[in-house]
Design a protein around this motif. Structure first.
Motif, PDB file in Angstrom:
ATOM      1  N   ASN A 147     -42.579 -30.140 -12.050  1.00  0.00           N
ATOM      2  CA  ASN A 147     -42.733 -30.006 -13.440  1.00  0.00           C
ATOM      3  C   ASN A 147     -43.532 -31.318 -13.739  1.00  0.00           C
ATOM      4  N   SER A 148     -44.473 -31.813 -12.760  1.00  0.00           N
ATOM      5  CA  SER A 148     -45.416 -32.857 -13.123  1.00  0.00           C
ATOM      6  C   SER A 148     -46.465 -32.107 -14.099  1.00  0.00           C
ATOM      7  N   PRO A 149     -47.179 -32.744 -14.998  1.00  0.00           N
ATOM      8  CA  PRO A 149     -48.216 -32.099 -15.995  1.00  0.00           C
ATOM      9  C   PRO A 149     -49.467 -32.385 -15.076  1.00  0.00           C
ATOM     10  N   ARG A 150     -49.446 -33.569 -14.406  1.00  0.00           N
ATOM     11  CA  ARG A 150     -50.717 -33.790 -13.595  1.00  0.00           C
ATOM     12  C   ARG A 150     -50.412 -33.946 -12.122  1.00  0.00           C
ATOM     13  N   LYS A 151     -50.782 -33.255 -11.180  1.00  0.00           N
ATOM     14  CA  LYS A 151     -50.382 -33.598  -9.752  1.00  0.00           C
ATOM     15  C   LYS A 151     -51.405 -34.011  -8.920  1.00  0.00           C
ATOM     16  N   PRO A 152     -50.835 -35.185  -8.069  1.00  0.00           N
ATOM     17  CA  PRO A 152     -51.840 -35.808  -7.583  1.00  0.00           C
ATOM     18  C   PRO A 152     -52.358 -35.085  -6.145  1.00  0.00           C
ATOM     19  N   TYR A 153     -53.363 -35.543  -5.412  1.00  0.00           N
ATOM     20  CA  TYR A 153     -53.610 -34.640  -4.414  1.00  0.00           C
ATOM     21  C   TYR A 153     -52.538 -34.899  -3.306  1.00  0.00           C
ATOM     22  N   ARG A 154     -51.894 -33.693  -2.603  1.00  0.00           N
ATOM     23  CA  ARG A 154     -50.998 -33.971  -1.806  1.00  0.00           C
ATOM     24  C   ARG A 154     -51.349 -33.888  -0.299  1.00  0.00           C
ATOM     25  N   LEU A 155     -50.979 -35.031   0.370  1.00  0.00           N
ATOM     26  CA  LEU A 155     -51.580 -34.919   1.740  1.00  0.00           C
ATOM     27  C   LEU A 155     -50.439 -35.206   2.653  1.00  0.00           C
ATOM     28  N   GLY A 156     -50.025 -34.297   3.193  1.00  0.00           N
ATOM     29  CA  GLY A 156     -48.985 -34.192   4.494  1.00  0.00           C
ATOM     30  C   GLY A 156     -49.599 -35.016   5.560  1.00  0.00           C
ATOM     31  N   LEU A 157     -48.708 -36.025   6.167  1.00  0.00           N
ATOM     32  CA  LEU A 157     -48.920 -36.873   7.284  1.00  0.00           C
ATOM     33  C   LEU A 157     -48.068 -36.489   8.273  1.00  0.00           C
ATOM     34  N   ALA A 158     -48.500 -36.071   9.488  1.00  0.00           N
ATOM     35  CA  ALA A 158     -47.559 -35.628  10.602  1.00  0.00           C
ATOM     36  C   ALA A 158     -48.312 -35.766  12.030  1.00  0.00           C
ATOM     37  N   HIS A 159     -47.390 -35.557  13.016  1.00  0.00           N
ATOM     38  CA  HIS A 159     -47.909 -35.514  14.482  1.00  0.00           C
ATOM     39  C   HIS A 159     -48.594 -34.233  14.522  1.00  0.00           C
ATOM     40  N   ASP A 160     -49.372 -34.074  15.622  1.00  0.00           N
ATOM     41  CA  ASP A 160     -49.939 -32.797  15.747  1.00  0.00           C
ATOM     42  C   ASP A 160     -48.843 -31.495  16.122  1.00  0.00           C
ATOM     43  N   PHE A 161     -47.781 -31.994  16.665  1.00  0.00           N
ATOM     44  CA  PHE A 161     -46.848 -30.654  17.182  1.00  0.00           C
ATOM     45  C   PHE A 161     -46.203 -30.394  15.808  1.00  0.00           C
ATOM     46  N   GLN A 162     -46.401 -31.038  14.609  1.00  0.00           N
ATOM     47  CA  GLN A 162     -45.556 -30.647  13.490  1.00  0.00           C
ATOM     48  C   GLN A 162     -46.525 -29.491  12.765  1.00  0.00           C
ATOM     49  N   PHE A 163     -47.563 -29.277  13.092  1.00  0.00           N
ATOM     50  CA  PHE A 163     -48.434 -28.347  12.576  1.00  0.00           C
ATOM     51  C   PHE A 163     -48.017 -27.232  13.306  1.00  0.00           C
ATOM     52  N   LEU A 164     -47.467 -25.912  12.743  1.00  0.00           N
ATOM     53  CA  LEU A 164     -47.099 -24.706  13.201  1.00  0.00           C
ATOM     54  C   LEU A 164     -48.003 -23.659  13.138  1.00  0.00           C
ATOM     55  N   ASN A 165     -47.918 -22.783  13.996  1.00  0.00           N
ATOM     56  CA  ASN A 165     -48.779 -21.782  14.105  1.00  0.00           C
ATOM     57  C   ASN A 165     -48.015 -20.438  13.751  1.00  0.00           C
ATOM     58  N   ILE A 166     -46.935 -20.636  12.829  1.00  0.00           N
ATOM     59  CA  ILE A 166     -46.230 -19.614  12.466  1.00  0.00           C
ATOM     60  C   ILE A 166     -46.041 -19.849  10.936  1.00  0.00           C
ATOM     61  N   GLN A 167     -45.890 -18.692  10.320  1.00  0.00           N
ATOM     62  CA  GLN A 167     -45.771 -18.610   8.635  1.00  0.00           C
ATOM     63  C   GLN A 167     -44.344 -19.105   8.370  1.00  0.00           C
ATOM     64  N   LEU A 168     -44.060 -20.086   7.697  1.00  0.00           N
ATOM     65  CA  LEU A 168     -42.960 -20.466   7.339  1.00  0.00           C
ATOM     66  C   LEU A 168     -42.426 -19.887   6.046  1.00  0.00           C
ATOM     67  N   GLU A 169     -41.069 -19.768   5.868  1.00  0.00           N
ATOM     68  CA  GLU A 169     -40.705 -18.878   4.377  1.00  0.00           C
ATOM     69  C   GLU A 169     -40.945 -19.942   3.208  1.00  0.00           C
ATOM     70  N   ARG A 170     -41.524 -19.531   2.531  1.00  0.00           N
ATOM     71  CA  ARG A 170     -41.684 -20.400   0.999  1.00  0.00           C
ATOM     72  C   ARG A 170     -41.080 -20.038   0.044  1.00  0.00           C
ATOM     73  N   GLN A 171     -39.947 -20.953  -0.381  1.00  0.00           N
ATOM     74  CA  GLN A 171     -39.017 -20.755  -1.461  1.00  0.00           C
ATOM     75  C   GLN A 171     -39.968 -20.995  -2.902  1.00  0.00           C
ATOM     76  N   THR A 172     -39.482 -20.531  -4.035  1.00  0.00           N
ATOM     77  CA  THR A 172     -40.071 -20.511  -5.341  1.00  0.00           C
ATOM     78  C   THR A 172     -40.044 -22.004  -5.593  1.00  0.00           C
ATOM     79  N   TRP A 173     -39.356 -22.914  -5.190  1.00  0.00           N
ATOM     80  CA  TRP A 173     -39.499 -24.156  -5.445  1.00  0.00           C
ATOM     81  C   TRP A 173     -40.076 -25.208  -4.682  1.00  0.00           C
ATOM     82  N   ASP A 174     -40.760 -24.724  -3.638  1.00  0.00           N
ATOM     83  CA  ASP A 174     -41.382 -25.297  -2.468  1.00  0.00           C
ATOM     84  C   ASP A 174     -42.616 -25.794  -3.162  1.00  0.00           C
TER      85      ASP A 174
END
Length: 191
Positions: A147-174
């Motif tokens: 519910n943030s009126p202004r959203k910052p640039y969202r940058l995930g930071l992870a190891h290479d193996f945490q990037f998956l080539n499968i589509q994850l299920e996205r919930q409405t709140w995600d």
């Protein structure tokens, strides 16, 4: 989903200190070239605690570049995050409190809304090619950003193996990421 969470947590914990240091340095070198980092004045970032990409060098670089650094604090009432600005002295002298969930956070001080941040560097367990993020399990970032009126640039930071080539299920709140930075690549996503 629980099996995936366990596998990734185990894989992160099995990284050697050398592998962690290499990942941190490579991520740092990529981040310093990112336009969103270069132009950001207010940066929210986490303190690593569970095998995530280490953030020490990134935080030190932000101080060196004159940026304001904010760490998350869980607000017990709303279960959302507020962002507390820290000084380089506070960071280096490790003036933090231990949270019940196992991470460290700044000692209570005035917390700011996420809208104050220009760049938000977020931890995660996994991310897919659409920017869908599996968080650490508490939903704190999703609730905070929803519910943030202004959203910052969202940058995930992870190891290479945490990037998956499968589509994850996205919930409405995600809350999806704008980009994911791994030691070897920057993945940008369309919103």
């Amino acid at each position: 989903m629980q099996t995936l969470r366990r596998q990734i947590r185990k894989q992160r914990r099995s990284l050697s200190s050398y592998q962690q240091a290499q990942a941190e340095t490579r991520a740092l070198n990529q981040l310093r070239r990112l336009n969103q980092y270069q132009t950001a004045q207010h940066i929210g970032i986490y303190l690593d605690a569970f095998g995530e990409i280490r953030t020490k060098k990134i935080i030190e670089m932000a101080f060196k570049h004159g940026k304001q650094v904010y760490l998350p604090v869980v607000c017990n009432m709303s279960q959302k995050l507020v962002w507390v600005e820290i000084s380089q002295h506070q960071y280096r002298s490790k003036r933090f409190a231990n949270h019940i969930l196992g991470m460290q956070e700044p000692r209570k001080s005035r917390g700011f809304h996420v809208a104050k941040l220009d760049l938000l560097v977020m931890p995660l367990l996994a991310c897919d090619e659409f920017g869908t993020r599996i968080g650490m399990g508490g939903g704190f970032y999703d609730r905070t950003l929803a519910n943030s009126p202004r959203k910052p640039y969202r940058l995930g930071l992870a190891h290479d193996f945490q990037f998956l080539n499968i589509q994850l299920e996205r919930q409405t709140w995600d809350q999806p990421l704008d980009a994911l930075l791994t030691p070897s690549k920057l993945h940008r996503f369309k919103r």
